[in-house]
Design an enzyme around this catalytic site. Sequence first.
Site, PDB file in Angstrom:
ATOM      1  CG  ASP A 133      43.857  32.027  32.498  1.00 24.20           C
ATOM      2  OD1 ASP A 133      42.979  32.108  34.104  1.00 24.20           O
ATOM      3  OD2 ASP A 133      43.198  32.928  32.086  1.00 24.20           O
ATOM      4  CG  ASP A 151      39.056  32.171  35.946  1.00 26.05           C
ATOM      5  OD1 ASP A 151      39.437  33.770  36.623  1.00 26.05           O
ATOM      6  OD2 ASP A 151      40.022  32.278  35.348  1.00 26.05           O
TER       7      ASP A 151
END
Length: 176
Positions: A133, A151
């Site tokens: 991330d 995402d």
Amino acid sequence: MVSNVASPEVDIVKSSRTALSWLWLVIIVIVLDLFTKYQASSLLAYGVPHPQLAIFDLTLLHNTGAAFSFLASAGGWQRWLFALIAIAVSGMLLVWMARTPREQHWLGAGLALVLGGALGNLYDRVVHGYVVDFISLHYNGYYFPAFNLADTAITIGAGLLIIDMLWSSDNQNKSK
């Protein structure tokens, strides 16, 4: 005598008339996701924010859990559980796409975005043991959990699925 067995040419025509025609979008999502994760891993120091805007930083983080770091500290078994879930969901999405008429654009695009995002994160989970991330949003000291392009694709895809659900039910009610 008429045969009930479909020829390969008929199968090709049928598949081009389904939402499987959106598989190009799945590939684009995977390629962009893996490229940006590679770039973030190569250029950013772990856990060090790199401010871009007042509400947006690039911060490299590794998530061993699921959404919002769910089960991140579970000891490692969750890696394979989440991988199996992603594989099962991806299979279901492919079947759903194969059964969805090509004309249902919102549904096809939504399924493709969710599938591409799921496969991008699945790759990370299997290869690295965590999901990379790097997008960090915050405001006035409040931070949203870090995320990535996979995402984002999943979220946009889910939004398109909701739009399709709401609009297609309106269209079906009007046609009755």
